[in-house]
Motif scaffolding. Structure first.
Motif, short mmCIF file in Angstrom:
data_model
loop_
_atom_site.label_atom_id
_atom_site.label_comp_id
_atom_site.label_asym_id
_atom_site.label_seq_id
_atom_site.Cartn_x
_atom_site.Cartn_y
_atom_site.Cartn_z
N GLN A 188 66.77 -19.87 46.91
CA GLN A 188 67.47 -18.87 47.73
C GLN A 188 66.99 -17.43 47.62
OE1 GLN A 188 71.53 -20.36 46.47
NE2 GLN A 188 71.92 -20.01 48.64
N ASP A 220 68.00 -15.94 51.09
CA ASP A 220 69.46 -15.84 51.30
C ASP A 220 70.04 -14.68 50.50
OD1 ASP A 220 69.47 -18.13 52.80
OD2 ASP A 220 69.83 -19.43 51.08
N TRP A 243 64.94 -29.26 49.46
CA TRP A 243 66.02 -28.97 50.41
C TRP A 243 66.10 -27.47 50.66
CZ3 TRP A 243 69.99 -25.82 48.73
CH2 TRP A 243 70.19 -25.71 47.34
N ASN A 244 65.59 -26.68 49.70
CA ASN A 244 65.77 -25.24 49.81
C ASN A 244 64.65 -24.55 50.59
OD1 ASN A 244 66.05 -22.27 48.04
ND2 ASN A 244 67.74 -23.18 49.13
N ALA A 252 64.78 -25.00 54.07
CA ALA A 252 65.38 -24.81 55.40
C ALA A 252 65.57 -23.31 55.66
CB ALA A 252 66.74 -25.52 55.46
N PRO A 253 65.34 -22.86 56.91
CA PRO A 253 65.06 -23.62 58.13
C PRO A 253 63.60 -24.04 58.30
CG PRO A 253 65.16 -21.28 58.65
CD PRO A 253 65.44 -21.41 57.18
N LYS A 273 63.10 -32.41 58.19
CA LYS A 273 63.75 -31.11 58.36
C LYS A 273 64.88 -30.93 57.34
CE LYS A 273 63.28 -28.43 61.49
NZ LYS A 273 62.50 -27.16 61.45
N SER A 274 65.57 -32.01 57.04
CA SER A 274 66.61 -31.95 56.02
C SER A 274 66.50 -33.21 55.15
CB SER A 274 67.99 -31.86 56.67
OG SER A 274 68.25 -33.01 57.42
N LEU A 312 73.37 -22.54 56.18
CA LEU A 312 72.31 -23.48 56.50
C LEU A 312 71.45 -23.88 55.30
CD1 LEU A 312 70.15 -23.54 59.67
CD2 LEU A 312 68.98 -23.55 57.47
N ALA A 313 71.16 -22.92 54.42
CA ALA A 313 70.27 -23.22 53.30
C ALA A 313 70.75 -24.45 52.54
CB ALA A 313 70.18 -22.02 52.37
N CYS A 314 72.04 -24.55 52.30
CA CYS A 314 72.57 -25.68 51.54
C CYS A 314 73.03 -26.84 52.42
CB CYS A 314 73.73 -25.22 50.66
SG CYS A 314 73.23 -24.02 49.41
N GLN A 352 72.15 -27.41 55.55
CA GLN A 352 71.05 -27.82 56.43
C GLN A 352 71.35 -27.60 57.92
OE1 GLN A 352 67.96 -28.98 54.98
NE2 GLN A 352 68.98 -28.15 53.17
#
Lengths: 424, 148
Positions: A244, A247, A347-348, A350-351, A387-388, B53-55, B57
């Motif tokens: 993150q 973020d 997972w980290n 995204a996007p 994507k996820s 979204l980061a977590c 998705q």
């Protein structure tokens, strides 16, 4: 050893390598190589499937498997004992035991070690490396911290009676308020007293806790993959780097930078190693230890001159869940004493698209990573861009080497065990 | 039973839409349609992208056994008070959804304004295959007051 002995050993290894062996049965890859893409000459078969969320696994000298499972919330069997009775590579006998979720498992000498998210247990094995009494788990380590984040107590053992346990930090970057924009890093980070490192315990002493062990290495946010390198007599670990950056600090990092940074790092540890979390992270583009933004960094300021450099660095967030030094003779010479790394997949990112979901080979020379890492096995997640992480059909998690030199890979989505062999 | 509930839900939604349009219309200088569910979803989408979204998705599927999915779960579609509370207080507990457990902690998002929380939850309740009534700022305000 002279050439003749070597040849004899090689022949004997070849003849006995494929399990107990029943006349007429041979080990061969599945027609589709179990859906994997591998270097030329390699093949793969599905040894087992449907085991649940299979995390780490270990192979006995007889070629039997123990697989550790999580996600049952201590309701189902969390260790599977798997046997292939006819030598065709396909598991045909399965028994389950143990009620504690967790990740780590390893056969060492005449014991099977397995961890929950707070404790490490062991079971006594008979001369065929089968658990003598599945109801008799001896608690070796107990009372380790578990606060819902980085709680898996992955571990490994050396050859001198020591056990090395990861105690992951229950935090992303040791902010006063975890994962909260604008919250600064705690100085010093109090988490490091009881987590964020590797603790060393005795492998044969019951009921040890923090006071009985020693903080062997610190400044490691979370480690799932670790292996004892027997050639160097040294512990190697793979750190899961912080999340993150964008973020939490959108003014310093854009989404693309945040997807790539920081590096997922390999560390060659020694007693007293400090790898720098949470104060610094490693930037694989600048090749520098960068001060974490929670501690006054801006993406450029360096920090931690006393902090150990990584042995190797990989793209961010790919989640290295296993490292294995290959000591077998089945694979070609270039793989010997190099490292396989299972990247569970990100997972980290995204996007941005996700990355990982493959097994990597890291060449080594003279005990150090030498040359670029390469993708060894891919295709676990299925076709197309991920994507996820929920889209991934399988995710590689654990690695183990069979007595014949096969490489086993476990998948914690559907509980598939892959066996990779070399057949040229 | 199901039909009656669906009808009630529909009436609820349309009632809310009308109610919100009225209140928006009453406010001097309010952008046309600012109080509509559609506008709330559009604003909520931006908040989701920046914060959630980061977590959770882009497709709301979360991260297996870490961050809960937001697709047709009782947490998302059910009791709004419970859902608003999670956003305001965060969550640090093992959560079971359809037999799987999710353990990663979620930080509180109480810095968001009532309208922002209403928007993002309305977006979530009407995305990823979800279909549920909007969350109103007043509902967030009421829950926030109780938590204090």
């Amino acid at each position: 050893m002279n050439k003749f002995t070597l040849a004899t050993v090689a022949l004997a290894t070849f003849l006995t390598s494929f399990g107990p062996g029943v006349p007429g049965t041979t080990l061969k890859p599945d027609a589709d190589n179990a859906g994997l893409k591998l270097p030329s000459g390699f093949g793969a078969l599905v040894a087992a499937e449907g085991l649940g969320h299979a995390r780490h696994l270990t192979v006995t000298p007889e070629g039997d498997l123990y697989v550790k499972v999580e996600g049952t919330r201590n309701k189902g069997n969390t260790i599977w004992y798997l046997q292939d009775s006819n030598g065709d590579g396909k598991i045909d006998k399965k028994t389950g035991f143990f009620k504690y979720d967790g990740t780590g498992i390893e056969v060492k000498g005449n014991y099977l070690y397995a961890s929950s998210n707070t404790d490490v247990y062991r079971f006594k094995l008979n001369d065929k490396h089968q658990v003598i009494d599945t109801n008799k788990a001896e608690k070796i380590v107990t009372g380790l911290i578990n606060r819902h984040q980085h709680e898996a107590k992955a571990f490994t053992l050396d050859n001198d009676g020591n056990l090395y346990v990861n105690i992951g930090a229950y935090s992303n970057s040791c902010q006063i308020k975890d994962r909260t924009k604008g919250s600064l890093g705690m100085q010093p980070c109090p988490i490091l007293d009881s987590a964020g490192g590797i603790w060393q315990f005795k492998a044969d002493k019951a009921n040890q806790t923090y006071g009985d062990g020693e903080r062997y290495a610190t400044g490691l946010r979370n480690v799932v993959g670790l292996d004892w390198n027997t050639q160097l007599n040294q512990l190697f670990v793979m750190q899961h780097g912080r999340d993150q950056l964008h973020d939490l600090f959108p003014d310093m990092y854009d989404e693309k930078q945040s997807a790539e940074l920081p590096a997922e790092c390999m560390y060659a540890l020694h007693k007293g190693s400090d790898c720098g979390w949470p104060y610094i992270y490693y930037d694989q583009f600048q090749h520098k230890k960068i001060l974490a933004p929670e501690y006054g960094g801006d993406g450029k300021k360096t920090g931690g001159d006393h902090i150990q450099d990584p042995a190797a660095a990989y793209p961010g967030h790919m989640a290295p869940n296993a490292i294995l030094f290959y000591t077998g003779t089945m694979f070609p010479e270039k793989y010997r004493n190099g490292a396989f790394i299972a990247f569970h997949g990100s997972w980290n990112r995204a996007p941005e698209p996700q990355k990982g979901y493959f097994v990597v080979f890291q060449p080594f020379r003279d005990g150090k990573p030498a040359g670029d890492w390469e993708i060894f096995a891919e295709g676990f997640a299925g076709p197309g861009e991920i994507k996820s992480p929920g889209q991934a059909q399988h995710r590689p998690c654990g690695l183990a080497q069979g007595p014949d030199g096969s490489l086993y890979v476990s998948d914690d989505v559907k509980g598939t065990v892959y066996r990779i062999i070399y057949n040229k | 039973m199901r039909r009656i509930m669906a009808a009630l839900l529909l009436m609820g939604v349309s009632g809310m839409v009308m109610g919100q349009q009225k209140s928006a219309a009453n406010k001097p200088g309010a952008t046309p349609g600012a109080g509509s569910v559609t506008a709330s979803i559009a604003r909520g989408k931006v908040i989701y992208q920046n914060i959630c979204l980061a977590c959770h998705q882009a497709d709301g599927s979360g991260v297996p056994r870490m961050n809960p999915p937001l697709i047709k779960t009782s947490f998302v579609l059910g009791d709004k008070t419970k859902l608003i509370t999670i956003v305001l207080k965060g969550l640090n507990d093992d959560v079971e959804i359809e037999g799987e457990y999710y353990s990663n902690p979620m930080p509180p998002q109480s810095q968001l304004r009532d309208q922002e929380i209403a928007d993002v939850l309305t977006f979530v309740r009407n995305s990823f295959g979800n279909k549920a009534s909007a969350v109103k700022p007043g509902e967030v305000k009421a829950v926030r007051a109780k938590l204090k």
